[in-house]
Structure formats: C-alpha cells, structure tokens
Write an enzyme that holds these catalytic residues in place. Structure first.
Site, PDB file in Angstrom:
ATOM      1  N   GLU B  61       0.814  -1.224   0.000  1.00 44.92           N
ATOM      2  CA  GLU B  61       0.000   0.000   0.000  1.00 44.92           C
ATOM      3  C   GLU B  61       0.847   1.274   0.000  1.00 44.92           C
ATOM      4  O   GLU B  61       0.540   2.229  -0.710  1.00 44.92           O
ATOM      5  CB  GLU B  61      -0.959   0.004   1.199  1.00 44.92           C
ATOM      6  CG  GLU B  61      -2.093  -1.012   1.109  1.00 44.92           C
ATOM      7  CD  GLU B  61      -1.684  -2.417   1.549  1.00 44.92           C
ATOM      8  OE1 GLU B  61      -0.526  -2.593   1.981  1.00 44.92           O
ATOM      9  OE2 GLU B  61      -2.524  -3.328   1.459  1.00 44.92           O
ATOM     10  N   HIS B 130      -9.777  -5.127  10.109  1.00 45.15           N
ATOM     11  CA  HIS B 130     -10.363  -4.770   8.821  1.00 45.15           C
ATOM     12  C   HIS B 130     -11.587  -3.863   8.940  1.00 45.15           C
ATOM     13  O   HIS B 130     -12.339  -3.732   7.989  1.00 45.15           O
ATOM     14  CB  HIS B 130     -10.800  -6.034   8.063  1.00 45.15           C
ATOM     15  CG  HIS B 130      -9.681  -6.848   7.524  1.00 45.15           C
ATOM     16  ND1 HIS B 130      -8.842  -7.567   8.326  1.00 45.15           N
ATOM     17  CD2 HIS B 130      -9.259  -7.073   6.254  1.00 45.15           C
ATOM     18  CE1 HIS B 130      -7.957  -8.206   7.580  1.00 45.15           C
ATOM     19  NE2 HIS B 130      -8.176  -7.921   6.322  1.00 45.15           N
TER      20      HIS B 130
END
Lengths: 340, 325
Positions: B61, B130
C-alpha cells in the site's frame, strides 16, 4: 606521453568541458559553505544538509540528463541538484533562509526545494519516502509514452526502508524508466554502513528484482559522467529501471546541526577521505594534462566564491513572508479552517 | 426519470465516466483488475480499459500510494483503491507526510489530484484489523479533503467531483452501503460539490448530525421518533473536510438540539469536532448539551453479537435522545 598515460580520462573531455565541470563543482562547494555560514549566523534554521564532498556525483550524473526533459528527485540533501539543473540559485538560497523569494516562498526550507520548471521534483524529508514518488514520476513518463528518464537519488540509509524495496519491485514489474542512484556516503546520519546494512554492497539489492545494478566511483567526476551517460542511455533505450550505487563521502556532518562527527568517525579517516576530494582530483588531472594552470583554477575559485557571495547577499535582502501568507497553498482552491 | 443503481454501481459508474472523460485518469489497487475487485466495485473495468489504466498492484500500500502521488504530481489523475481503508494505515506516511503536504511545501508549484477510495468501517465479522473508520483521522490533516457519502446519488456526484479536484481526496465507502439502492439524476453532468452538507430528512425538534452509513441509522431513528411525536432532522454531513458548518448551524438554529452520530470510536473521534463546533457556534440556540453517539471504544470484535454491540444503531440514537429532554 607519460602524463597522458597517468591521466587518460582528460582526453575524453575538451578543455572547455573540463573547466565547466570544475566550475560546477566549485560553485556547489562554495554555495554549500555559504549555507553553513548562514546557518551559523542563524539565517538558516531547522535542518540543513550540505553536499560538500559529494559534488562529483551530482555534477557527473547531471551531465547525462536532457535539461528540462528528464526528471530528478532526491531527499533533503537537495541544494546541489536544482542548482545543476538550471534553477535560480537566488531562489534556492532564499528558500533555505525562509524568504519570500524562495522557490516555495519560505514554506519549504532547505529540505524542501522544488523547481518543476526544470523538472526537479524535490526535496523530501522522510528518509526513503520519496522513492515511491520518484517511481510515480517515472510511471507518468511511461503512461504518456514520453522518453523521459527519472533519476531518483537516495542515501545508503534510505536504502533500508521498506518502500524502497516496494518501489524496486513495481519499477521492475512495470518496466519503469527510472534510475535509483544510491549515494553511498558510508553513513546513515551517524550510523556507519557496516552497522546498518546486512550486506554493505547495496547495489546487489536490485538484482533479486531483475534490475540491472552496479557500483561506481562517485569521487571522480569524469568517471561518473561517463558511467552516467551509459546508464541514462541504457534506460532511455530499454525503458527499464536501473540501480547504481555511487560511492562517495560527505565531509561535513549529516546536517548542519551535527557537530559530533567524532562519535562515528575519526579525524584520521576524514583526513584520508580529503585526499580523495573530487574537486582536488579534477584539478590535478587538469593541471597534469595541461588543460588548465593552477592560476586558471584559482581564478575560477575566486569567481565562483564571489558569485555565491552576491547570491547570498541578494537572498538575505529578500523579505520574510507576511504572516497572512500562512494559509496560502494548503489547498489549490480553498483555505483551511482559520484561527487558533 | 433517472436510473436506479446500488451504491456500488454508482461508484463504479462514476469511475468509468471519469475514465471516459479524461485519459489521464487511471485506477490502481490490489486485485482490482483480473480479480474484478474484492468488493466488485471495479468489476469489468480491466476488460474494458486494460492493464494500462486498471492496474493490479502488489500488496504494498505505501509503495503504490507513493507511485500514485508521484504520477499525480507529474500530470496524471490516479484513483487508488484501498482493499479496505484499514490498509491505508500502511500508506499513512505517503498520505499525511507526502500527498497532503505537496502543494504547501512547493509553495503552490505542484498539486496532487488523486482520490484514495475504498470501504471504511465495519462490514460483517471482519474483526479488529479490517473494520476501521479512519475518515476522521484523515480529516484531522490539512491538505486533504475527506468525503463520506451515504447514498448512490451522493456517491456518484461526489466521486466525479473528487476526481476533478486538484487536491488529494479521501473517499470512504462504508461496506454496509454497497447494496443500498437509489436513483441517479438523469443528467450526465450531475455532480455534488465537496463541502456541502444536505438535509436527508426535515424536522423541527432536534438535529441528528451524521455521515456515511450512520445517515441510514439516523433515518431509521427519526422514523421511530416520529412515531413518538418527535420530529428529528437528519443532517447528512457528506463532507468532513471541508465541513459545512453553515448547514449544520442552520439546522441547530431551527431545532435547538443536536446529537452527533458516527461509527468511529467515540473517544477522540470526528463527531467530537462537530459537537464542539456546534457548541462554539450555536450556543445561544441550544436548549440542551450536544451529545455524541459513537462506536464503542474497543477493537471491533469478530462475534456478530459483539460486533453489533459496537456499532451505533437506531437504538443507541434513541437512547441518546432520551437524555436530551
């Protein structure tokens, strides 16, 4: 004949070019010395990192680039690159002093010089953080089918950051025309190479990604120029990344605030390194080859020193920003919430 | 009449429309191409636009966000998908320390026209790593814009505006919204400006100030309050940064009471900023303290029973309303 054999490199450049290279290196050195002076005077604040000792790397590599077309990005040791690429030295000096005539009107400072007209992409303060960004600049060149080469300088300290490996991977995966130029000056701030790198040959880190990689001598401007020309040409031609580890040495501390060099290296080591001074080396080569006399070189020294003096005085005459400018350029189209 | 679409399809349509409008727009992210996107927002795009503009990235990322920033600084308009916004934490240095600072540090020489989008907030039993609602964290950082639309219409209009904006925009899509249906205006030029709140339901007795999926929770609460004879106005903030205090203040001036509802952890969350601003700017209008309803201050648990306990519901809003009177 003996002299020519002793210094064969001189033959590869014209006397005019040799003088030009010498002048560029001397200019950088005087510029950086003046910055140190301004720092001691309190006219430059914060963190400031000079390029003293590393001039041959920047000068030699810049020679291989197409001005106004190819891209350069580096970290916070960022005065030399824009100066070599055609940036206005007054604007660079004024920025280090936080003045309105600086490239960022005093909002960036020494670590954040940018000159997009000359395609210098900065000027970044987080070690390793600019590597993916430089990779993105190369991404654009590929996306737009332009044959620009991007040179992304990083230090040996930055070479350990995770995003650097992420960038190597994507640059190789996507065939991006970028040169990762590791300026290995042997120290990550105050930590010597052998204490921060499991394998001190940093160029090898490109190999697992399939990136053509090599190590070159960064203290010899003629050698850097020759190697850079070959590498830049290869990248432009093949549209793939390249990793080059350039071995050099910084004579000053990590930053202007680093006054404790003896904590990580001895005076004897510094004296030995001074024998490899890239400016002295080129001077000797030129004199030996008859390309210039010592008097010629001294004249250049005086001219460049004087030129820097004028730049400094002009920069110092530039005003500080008005407090009302504090909200400018947070956004392109609005101001943030105002007030304390 | 316009077409009815799900929130997911509205975002997808906005992406496609912007890619068709401007060749410099591309999208990158993990599994968005050949795999069609984890939440299927990018379904079909790889086939239509190919690997040049719909780019499968490695799972890195920070690296690909940085590449997007560099590409934005040099002439492109990237859309970055975070598989979930929780993963943007790995890219925080690139977003906060780089993208958000470029325009300022360069003295206006460069800008970063990019959108970072993805599901933010709890989906269903994705547990602690998450399920983050990070929009408030991003809204803390000058240089970014942050939007959190609640309907397909707002998502479509705001997404197009975000892509066209010259500043980095965080565009958060609560995963619970993807299947929500709504009508899009029959107008290809339809956009929603960043920085404008909307009144999702008019009322006179109190203002429920919220964004993203909490708008639907507040609408349900307002419905139930109406049954009790209480008229609640629902203010959909839509844009956290910039924040439209004008619309919020006008609502509070009318209702004299406010409850701020947000899914992020209650303590130190963005709802606290809104509540504080209402306190500062609407003090004379208020008949009661401004209350906050936020997510429980715990990592999001896996058990569905515990997870639901964490997320504000219409019940939690009603409980707060009881404390207002």
């Amino acid at each position: 004949m003996a002299k020519a054999a002793k210094a064969p490199k001189e033959l590869s450049e014209t006397p005019e070019k040799l003088i030009d290279l010498y002048r560029q290196m001397v200019f950088i050195r005087f510029f950086e010395k003046k910055c140190n002076f301004a720092y001691r005077q309190g006219k430059i604040g914060g963190y400031m990192h000079t390029y003293i000792g590393m001039e041959a790397t920047g000068v030699g590599f810049n020679e291989a680039l197409r001005p106004g077309w190819d891209n350069v990005i580096t970290a916070y040791r960022d005065h030399a690159q824009p100066l070599l690429m055609g940036s206005d030295p007054l604007k660079v000096m004024a920025e280090t002093m936080g003045r309105v005539d600086g490239y960022s009107n005093g909002k960036g400072g020494s670590m954040h010089i940018y000159d997009f007209e000359n395609r210098f992409f900065g000027g970044w303060g987080i070690v390793g953080g600019h590597i993916p960004i430089g990779t993105g600049v190369a991404f654009t060149a590929k996306y737009k089918k332009e044959d620009r080469v991007t040179v992304c300088y990083l230090g040996d300290g930055a070479a350990n950051q995770g995003v650097v490996f992420e960038s190597y991977n994507m640059a190789a995966l996507w065939d991006l025309p970028i040169i990762y130029a590791i300026e290995n000056n042997e120290f990550a701030m105050g930590t010597r190479l052998e204490y921060h790198a499991s394998d001190t040959e940093l160029y090898k880190r490109g190999i697992p990604f399939g990136i053509k990689s090599e190590r070159i001598d960064g203290m010899d401007v003629l050698q850097v120029k020759e190697d850079a020309a070959r590498i830049v040409e290869w990248v432009r031609e093949n549209q793939k990344p390249y990793l080059v580890e350039i071995m050099n040495y910084r004579y000053e501390g990590h930053g202007a605030a680093d006054n404790d060099r003896q904590l990580y290296r001895t005076k004897e080591e510094e004296e030995e390194a001074m024998l490899r001074d890239p400016i002295g080396r080129l001077a000797r080569q030129m004199v030996d080859a008859g390309a210039a006399t010592e008097a010629d070189l001294e004249k250049i020294d005086d001219e460049e020193e004087e030129r820097v003096e004028v730049i400094f005085e002009q920069a110092d005459a530039s005003p500080h920003p008005d407090p009302s400018e504090v909200y400018d350029h947070v956004y392109t189209d609005m101001t943030p919430e105002m007030g304390h | 009449m316009g077409v009815e679409l799900t929130y997911r399809d509205a975002v997808a349509k906005a992406i496609v429309d912007e890619m068709n409008r401007d060749d410099s727009v591309y999208i990158m992210g993990e599994d968005i191409g050949r795999y069609q996107g984890t939440f299927r927002v990018t379904q079909g795009m790889f086939d239509d636009y190919g690997p040049k503009r719909v780019i499968d990235t490695p799972i890195t990322e920070a690296g690909f966000t940085g590449i997007a920033i560099g590409s934005a600084m040099s002439g492109l308009r990237p859309i970055v998908e975070m598989m979930t916004m929780s993963f943007s934490i790995l890219a925080l240095d690139q977003i906060l320390n780089h993208a958000a600072k470029v325009h300022y540090m360069t003295g206006g020489q460069a800008s970063v026209p990019m959108v970072i989008r993805g599901p933010g907030g709890a989906a269903k039993q994705l547990s602690a790593q998450h399920s983050h609602s990070l929009e408030g964290w991003f809204a803390h950082c000058p240089g970014l814009k942050v939007v959190a639309p609640s309907t397909p219409e707002c998502a479509y209009g705001l997404f197009k505006t975000s892509v066209r904006d010259d500043n980095p925009v965080i565009f958060t899509e609560n995963p619970g919204l993807y299947t929500v249906k709504g009508e899009l205006p029959d107008d290809d030029d339809f956009t929603v400006p960043i920085g404008k709140a909307r009144i999702a339901r008019e009322g006179t007795d109190m203002s429920l100030v919220c964004y993203s999926r909490m708008v639907h929770v507040c609408l349900e609460a307002a419905e139930r309050l109406a049954e009790q004879g209480i008229s609640a106005e629902v203010v959909d903030v839509r844009s956290l940064l910039p924040l439209d205090m004008e619309t919020i203040s006008a609502s509070v001036a009318k209702t004299n009471r406010a409850v701020v509802v947000y899914e992020d952890w209650k303590f130190g969350g963005f709802g606290g900023e809104i509540a504080s601003r209402i306190g500062e700017e609407c003090f004379d209008d208020l008949d009661a303290p401004v209350l906050r309803v936020g997510g429980l201050n715990v990592p999001t648990p896996y058990s569905r029973v515990l997870e639901l306990e964490c997320i504000p519901s219409a019940d939690s809003v009603l409980a707060a309303v009881e404390r207002l009177s």
